[in-house]
Design a protein around this motif. Structure first.
Motif, PDB file in Angstrom:
ATOM      1  N   THR A   9       0.856  -1.186   0.000  1.00  0.00           N
ATOM      2  CA  THR A   9       0.000   0.000   0.000  1.00  0.00           C
ATOM      3  C   THR A   9       0.891   1.234   0.000  1.00  0.00           C
ATOM      4  O   THR A   9       1.834   1.317   0.791  1.00  0.00           O
ATOM      5  CB  THR A   9      -0.930  -0.022   1.227  1.00  0.00           C
ATOM      6  N   PHE A  10       0.599   2.172  -0.893  1.00  0.00           N
ATOM      7  CA  PHE A  10       1.427   3.357  -1.079  1.00  0.00           C
ATOM      8  C   PHE A  10       0.703   4.598  -0.584  1.00  0.00           C
ATOM      9  O   PHE A  10      -0.393   4.920  -1.063  1.00  0.00           O
ATOM     10  CB  PHE A  10       1.796   3.513  -2.561  1.00  0.00           C
ATOM     11  N   PHE A  11       1.311   5.269   0.386  1.00  0.00           N
ATOM     12  CA  PHE A  11       0.783   6.532   0.887  1.00  0.00           C
ATOM     13  C   PHE A  11       1.440   7.662   0.096  1.00  0.00           C
ATOM     14  O   PHE A  11       2.619   7.984   0.306  1.00  0.00           O
ATOM     15  CB  PHE A  11       1.055   6.663   2.387  1.00  0.00           C
ATOM     16  N   LEU A  12       0.665   8.235  -0.814  1.00  0.00           N
ATOM     17  CA  LEU A  12       1.218   9.161  -1.803  1.00  0.00           C
ATOM     18  C   LEU A  12       0.942  10.610  -1.423  1.00  0.00           C
ATOM     19  O   LEU A  12      -0.188  10.967  -1.051  1.00  0.00           O
ATOM     20  CB  LEU A  12       0.576   8.885  -3.169  1.00  0.00           C
ATOM     21  N   THR A  13       1.971  11.455  -1.532  1.00  0.00           N
ATOM     22  CA  THR A  13       1.696  12.891  -1.479  1.00  0.00           C
ATOM     23  C   THR A  13       1.290  13.352  -2.876  1.00  0.00           C
ATOM     24  O   THR A  13       1.716  12.771  -3.892  1.00  0.00           O
ATOM     25  CB  THR A  13       2.949  13.680  -1.054  1.00  0.00           C
ATOM     26  N   GLY A  14       0.470  14.401  -2.913  1.00  0.00           N
ATOM     27  CA  GLY A  14       0.033  14.939  -4.208  1.00  0.00           C
ATOM     28  C   GLY A  14       1.209  15.378  -5.057  1.00  0.00           C
ATOM     29  O   GLY A  14       1.230  15.174  -6.274  1.00  0.00           O
ATOM     30  N   LYS A  15       2.190  15.972  -4.442  1.00  0.00           N
ATOM     31  CA  LYS A  15       3.336  16.477  -5.204  1.00  0.00           C
ATOM     32  C   LYS A  15       4.211  15.341  -5.745  1.00  0.00           C
ATOM     33  O   LYS A  15       4.823  15.483  -6.797  1.00  0.00           O
ATOM     34  CB  LYS A  15       4.166  17.435  -4.332  1.00  0.00           C
ATOM     35  N   TRP A  16       4.267  14.222  -5.041  1.00  0.00           N
ATOM     36  CA  TRP A  16       4.999  13.061  -5.574  1.00  0.00           C
ATOM     37  C   TRP A  16       4.273  12.534  -6.815  1.00  0.00           C
ATOM     38  O   TRP A  16       4.892  12.239  -7.833  1.00  0.00           O
ATOM     39  CB  TRP A  16       5.113  11.976  -4.501  1.00  0.00           C
ATOM     40  N   VAL A  17       2.955  12.443  -6.706  1.00  0.00           N
ATOM     41  CA  VAL A  17       2.150  11.960  -7.836  1.00  0.00           C
ATOM     42  C   VAL A  17       2.345  12.867  -9.054  1.00  0.00           C
ATOM     43  O   VAL A  17       2.543  12.385 -10.176  1.00  0.00           O
ATOM     44  CB  VAL A  17       0.660  11.891  -7.437  1.00  0.00           C
ATOM     45  N   GLN A  18       2.339  14.177  -8.819  1.00  0.00           N
ATOM     46  CA  GLN A  18       2.495  15.111  -9.942  1.00  0.00           C
ATOM     47  C   GLN A  18       3.897  15.061 -10.530  1.00  0.00           C
ATOM     48  O   GLN A  18       4.091  15.281 -11.722  1.00  0.00           O
ATOM     49  CB  GLN A  18       2.152  16.523  -9.472  1.00  0.00           C
ATOM     50  N   ARG A  19       4.882  14.731  -9.711  1.00  0.00           N
ATOM     51  CA  ARG A  19       6.260  14.631 -10.204  1.00  0.00           C
ATOM     52  C   ARG A  19       6.499  13.301 -10.901  1.00  0.00           C
ATOM     53  O   ARG A  19       7.314  13.210 -11.815  1.00  0.00           O
ATOM     54  CB  ARG A  19       7.225  14.796  -9.021  1.00  0.00           C
ATOM     55  N   TYR A  20       5.792  12.252 -10.475  1.00  0.00           N
ATOM     56  CA  TYR A  20       6.000  10.900 -11.008  1.00  0.00           C
ATOM     57  C   TYR A  20       4.690  10.290 -11.505  1.00  0.00           C
ATOM     58  O   TYR A  20       4.253   9.234 -11.021  1.00  0.00           O
ATOM     59  CB  TYR A  20       6.616   9.996  -9.938  1.00  0.00           C
ATOM     60  N   PRO A  21       4.059  10.919 -12.500  1.00  0.00           N
ATOM     61  CA  PRO A  21       2.763  10.397 -12.965  1.00  0.00           C
ATOM     62  C   PRO A  21       2.860   8.991 -13.561  1.00  0.00           C
ATOM     63  O   PRO A  21       1.958   8.172 -13.358  1.00  0.00           O
ATOM     64  CB  PRO A  21       2.317  11.424 -14.026  1.00  0.00           C
ATOM     65  N   ASP A  22       3.954   8.711 -14.249  1.00  0.00           N
ATOM     66  CA  ASP A  22       4.078   7.371 -14.855  1.00  0.00           C
ATOM     67  C   ASP A  22       4.183   6.292 -13.783  1.00  0.00           C
ATOM     68  O   ASP A  22       3.613   5.205 -13.922  1.00  0.00           O
ATOM     69  CB  ASP A  22       5.299   7.307 -15.777  1.00  0.00           C
ATOM     70  N   ARG A  43      -7.587  17.907  -1.579  1.00  0.00           N
ATOM     71  CA  ARG A  43      -6.890  18.162  -2.839  1.00  0.00           C
ATOM     72  C   ARG A  43      -6.029  16.966  -3.237  1.00  0.00           C
ATOM     73  O   ARG A  43      -5.924  16.610  -4.418  1.00  0.00           O
ATOM     74  CB  ARG A  43      -6.019  19.410  -2.633  1.00  0.00           C
ATOM     75  N   THR A  44      -5.414  16.343  -2.260  1.00  0.00           N
ATOM     76  CA  THR A  44      -4.568  15.178  -2.541  1.00  0.00           C
ATOM     77  C   THR A  44      -5.405  14.035  -3.111  1.00  0.00           C
ATOM     78  O   THR A  44      -4.992  13.381  -4.077  1.00  0.00           O
ATOM     79  CB  THR A  44      -3.835  14.738  -1.255  1.00  0.00           C
ATOM     80  N   PHE A  45      -6.592  13.818  -2.538  1.00  0.00           N
ATOM     81  CA  PHE A  45      -7.479  12.800  -3.123  1.00  0.00           C
ATOM     82  C   PHE A  45      -7.814  13.147  -4.567  1.00  0.00           C
ATOM     83  O   PHE A  45      -7.861  12.271  -5.430  1.00  0.00           O
ATOM     84  CB  PHE A  45      -8.763  12.666  -2.301  1.00  0.00           C
TER      85      PHE A  45
END
Ligand SMILES: [Zn+2]
Length: 220
Positions: A53-66, A110-112
Protein backbone atom coordinates in the motif's frame (compact mmCIF):
# COMPACT_ATOMS: atom_id res chain seq x y z
CA UNK A 1 -7.48 5.93 13.79
CA UNK A 2 -5.66 2.61 13.55
CA UNK A 3 -2.14 1.37 14.11
CA UNK A 4 -2.66 -2.22 13.04
CA UNK A 5 -5.23 -4.86 12.20
CA UNK A 6 -6.55 -7.68 14.38
CA UNK A 7 -3.81 -9.87 15.83
CA UNK A 8 -5.15 -12.99 14.21
CA UNK A 9 -4.25 -14.93 11.11
CA UNK A 10 -1.03 -14.39 9.22
CA UNK A 11 -1.48 -11.13 7.27
CA UNK A 12 0.70 -8.04 7.53
CA UNK A 13 0.61 -4.81 5.53
CA UNK A 14 3.72 -3.39 3.91
CA UNK A 15 3.19 0.35 3.44
CA UNK A 16 5.45 2.75 1.57
CA UNK A 17 5.25 6.51 2.01
CA UNK A 18 5.99 8.71 -0.99
CA UNK A 19 6.96 12.03 0.54
CA UNK A 20 7.49 15.13 -1.59
CA UNK A 21 8.12 18.64 -0.32
CA UNK A 22 8.96 21.85 -2.16
CA UNK A 23 12.51 21.45 -0.88
CA UNK A 24 12.70 17.97 -2.41
CA UNK A 25 11.30 19.27 -5.72
CA UNK A 26 13.98 21.92 -5.65
CA UNK A 27 16.66 19.28 -5.09
CA UNK A 28 15.40 17.45 -8.18
CA UNK A 29 15.28 20.66 -10.25
CA UNK A 30 18.83 21.66 -9.35
CA UNK A 31 20.11 18.12 -9.89
CA UNK A 32 21.32 17.82 -6.32
CA UNK A 33 19.15 14.72 -6.01
CA UNK A 34 18.46 12.34 -8.88
CA UNK A 35 15.40 10.51 -7.63
CA UNK A 36 12.87 10.32 -4.86
CA UNK A 37 11.27 7.25 -6.41
CA UNK A 38 12.85 3.90 -5.67
CA UNK A 39 12.24 1.77 -8.74
CA UNK A 40 14.06 -1.20 -7.25
CA UNK A 41 11.35 -1.46 -4.62
CA UNK A 42 8.60 -1.41 -7.24
CA UNK A 43 10.49 -3.89 -9.42
CA UNK A 44 10.89 -6.35 -6.59
CA UNK A 45 7.32 -6.10 -5.34
CA UNK A 46 6.06 -6.63 -8.87
CA UNK A 47 8.46 -9.47 -9.66
CA UNK A 48 7.63 -11.32 -6.45
CA UNK A 49 3.93 -10.41 -6.66
CA UNK A 50 3.94 -8.85 -3.19
CA UNK A 51 0.92 -6.75 -2.19
CA UNK A 52 1.68 -3.29 -0.80
CA UNK A 53 0.00 0.00 0.00
CA UNK A 54 1.43 3.36 -1.08
CA UNK A 55 0.78 6.53 0.89
CA UNK A 56 1.22 9.16 -1.80
CA UNK A 57 1.70 12.89 -1.48
CA UNK A 58 0.03 14.94 -4.21
CA UNK A 59 3.34 16.48 -5.20
CA UNK A 60 5.00 13.06 -5.57
CA UNK A 61 2.15 11.96 -7.84
CA UNK A 62 2.50 15.11 -9.94
CA UNK A 63 6.26 14.63 -10.20
CA UNK A 64 6.00 10.90 -11.01
CA UNK A 65 2.76 10.40 -12.96
CA UNK A 66 4.08 7.37 -14.85
CA UNK A 67 5.07 5.63 -11.65
CA UNK A 68 1.72 6.46 -10.11
CA UNK A 69 0.05 4.85 -13.14
CA UNK A 70 2.27 1.83 -12.63
CA UNK A 71 1.23 1.58 -8.97
CA UNK A 72 -2.45 2.08 -9.77
CA UNK A 73 -2.25 -0.50 -12.54
CA UNK A 74 -1.15 -3.26 -10.19
CA UNK A 75 -4.11 -5.11 -8.65
CA UNK A 76 -1.97 -5.98 -5.60
CA UNK A 77 -1.24 -2.34 -4.78
CA UNK A 78 -3.47 0.08 -2.91
CA UNK A 79 -3.26 3.86 -3.06
CA UNK A 80 -3.61 6.04 0.01
CA UNK A 81 -3.19 9.70 0.98
CA UNK A 82 -0.10 11.26 2.62
CA UNK A 83 -1.06 14.98 2.19
CA UNK A 84 -0.34 17.25 -0.74
CA UNK A 85 3.14 18.53 0.05
CA UNK A 86 4.17 16.75 3.25
CA UNK A 87 3.62 19.77 5.49
CA UNK A 88 3.27 19.35 9.24
CA UNK A 89 -0.24 19.12 10.70
CA UNK A 90 0.98 20.06 14.18
CA UNK A 91 3.27 22.77 15.51
CA UNK A 92 6.23 20.55 16.27
CA UNK A 93 6.93 17.88 13.67
CA UNK A 94 10.52 17.14 12.61
CA UNK A 95 11.10 20.73 11.44
CA UNK A 96 8.56 20.30 8.65
CA UNK A 97 6.95 23.61 7.65
CA UNK A 98 3.38 23.79 8.86
CA UNK A 99 0.27 23.68 6.70
CA UNK A 100 -1.62 27.01 6.66
CA UNK A 101 -4.10 27.57 9.48
CA UNK A 102 -7.50 26.33 8.36
CA UNK A 103 -5.94 24.59 5.38
CA UNK A 104 -5.75 21.04 6.65
CA UNK A 105 -9.06 19.76 5.27
CA UNK A 106 -8.44 21.20 1.81
CA UNK A 107 -4.86 19.91 1.73
CA UNK A 108 -6.04 16.34 2.15
CA UNK A 109 -9.11 16.75 -0.09
CA UNK A 110 -6.89 18.16 -2.84
CA UNK A 111 -4.57 15.18 -2.54
CA UNK A 112 -7.48 12.80 -3.12
CA UNK A 113 -8.38 14.84 -6.22
CA UNK A 114 -4.82 14.37 -7.51
CA UNK A 115 -4.70 10.62 -6.79
CA UNK A 116 -8.21 9.53 -7.76
CA UNK A 117 -7.97 9.97 -11.56
CA UNK A 118 -5.32 7.24 -11.60
CA UNK A 119 -7.92 4.65 -10.57
CA UNK A 120 -6.79 1.27 -9.36
CA UNK A 121 -7.36 0.32 -5.76
CA UNK A 122 -8.20 3.71 -4.24
CA UNK A 123 -8.73 3.92 -0.49
CA UNK A 124 -9.65 6.52 2.13
CA UNK A 125 -6.58 5.69 4.19
CA UNK A 126 -4.52 8.64 5.32
CA UNK A 127 -1.18 9.02 7.09
CA UNK A 128 0.08 12.25 8.65
CA UNK A 129 3.59 13.43 7.74
CA UNK A 130 5.87 12.31 10.54
CA UNK A 131 2.75 10.70 12.06
CA UNK A 132 2.27 14.08 13.79
CA UNK A 133 -1.31 14.81 14.73
CA UNK A 134 -3.44 16.26 17.48
CA UNK A 135 -7.14 16.76 18.19
CA UNK A 136 -7.41 19.75 15.83
CA UNK A 137 -5.84 17.84 12.97
CA UNK A 138 -8.16 14.87 13.47
CA UNK A 139 -11.18 17.21 13.64
CA UNK A 140 -10.13 18.84 10.37
CA UNK A 141 -10.12 15.48 8.60
CA UNK A 142 -13.40 14.21 10.03
CA UNK A 143 -15.53 15.55 7.12
CA UNK A 144 -13.39 13.63 4.63
CA UNK A 145 -14.26 10.20 5.99
CA UNK A 146 -10.67 9.07 6.12
CA UNK A 147 -9.17 6.37 8.28
CA UNK A 148 -5.94 7.60 9.81
CA UNK A 149 -3.35 4.83 9.66
CA UNK A 150 -0.12 5.19 11.59
CA UNK A 151 1.37 1.73 11.81
CA UNK A 152 2.85 -0.37 14.59
CA UNK A 153 6.18 -1.25 12.97
CA UNK A 154 8.44 1.70 12.23
CA UNK A 155 11.24 0.53 9.97
CA UNK A 156 13.31 3.63 10.58
CA UNK A 157 14.34 3.68 6.93
CA UNK A 158 14.45 7.48 6.39
CA UNK A 159 18.08 8.58 6.10
CA UNK A 160 19.31 5.09 7.01
CA UNK A 161 22.94 4.45 6.15
CA UNK A 162 22.77 0.66 6.45
CA UNK A 163 20.11 -1.91 5.60
CA UNK A 164 20.56 -4.31 8.52
CA UNK A 165 19.00 -2.05 11.19
CA UNK A 166 15.91 -1.67 8.98
CA UNK A 167 15.54 -5.44 8.64
CA UNK A 168 16.05 -5.88 12.37
CA UNK A 169 13.56 -3.14 13.30
CA UNK A 170 10.88 -4.73 11.12
CA UNK A 171 11.43 -8.38 11.97
CA UNK A 172 11.74 -7.78 15.71
CA UNK A 173 8.36 -6.06 15.90
CA UNK A 174 6.22 -7.53 13.14
CA UNK A 175 3.24 -9.68 14.21
CA UNK A 176 -0.05 -10.76 12.64
CA UNK A 177 -2.02 -7.63 11.74
CA UNK A 178 1.05 -5.39 11.70
CA UNK A 179 1.30 -2.30 9.53
CA UNK A 180 4.92 -1.75 8.53
CA UNK A 181 6.00 1.80 7.66
CA UNK A 182 8.65 2.18 4.98
CA UNK A 183 9.48 4.76 2.32
CA UNK A 184 9.77 4.63 -1.45
CA UNK A 185 11.65 7.93 -1.57
CA UNK A 186 15.06 6.60 -2.67
CA UNK A 187 17.42 9.52 -1.87
CA UNK A 188 15.78 10.00 1.53
CA UNK A 189 15.53 6.27 2.23
CA UNK A 190 18.43 4.83 0.31
CA UNK A 191 18.68 1.44 2.03
CA UNK A 192 15.06 0.32 1.83
CA UNK A 193 15.41 -1.64 -1.40
CA UNK A 194 18.43 -3.46 0.01
CA UNK A 195 16.53 -4.32 3.18
CA UNK A 196 13.39 -5.45 1.38
CA UNK A 197 14.47 -8.95 0.24
CA UNK A 198 15.61 -9.78 3.78
CA UNK A 199 12.35 -8.44 5.20
CA UNK A 200 10.34 -10.56 2.75
CA UNK A 201 12.40 -13.64 3.58
CA UNK A 202 12.03 -12.99 7.32
CA UNK A 203 8.26 -12.68 6.98
CA UNK A 204 8.16 -16.01 5.15
CA UNK A 205 10.20 -17.65 7.91
CA UNK A 206 7.71 -16.35 10.47
CA UNK A 207 4.75 -17.56 8.42
CA UNK A 208 3.57 -13.99 7.80
CA UNK A 209 2.06 -13.02 4.46
CA UNK A 210 2.00 -9.47 3.04
CA UNK A 211 -1.50 -8.29 2.10
CA UNK A 212 -3.10 -5.01 1.03
CA UNK A 213 -3.81 -2.73 3.98
CA UNK A 214 -7.58 -3.01 3.57
CA UNK A 215 -7.36 -6.78 3.93
CA UNK A 216 -5.14 -6.55 7.00
CA UNK A 217 -7.39 -4.04 8.73
CA UNK A 218 -10.54 -6.00 7.83
CA UNK A 219 -9.22 -9.37 8.90
CA UNK A 220 -11.38 -9.51 12.07
ZN1 LIG B 1 6.08 10.98 5.13
Amino acid sequence: MVDHGPRVGDRVALTFDADMTDGMLNNLRTGRVKSYANLRILDRLEREQVPATFFLTGKWVQRYPDLTRRIAGNPRFELANHTYGHLAFTGDCYDLPRVAAGGMTEDVARTFRVIEPYGGRQTRYFRFPGLCHDEAALDALAPLGVTVVDGDVVSGDPFATAWKPIVRAVLEHVRPGSVVIMHVTEANAAMTDEALPYILAGLRERGLVPAPLSEVLAAA
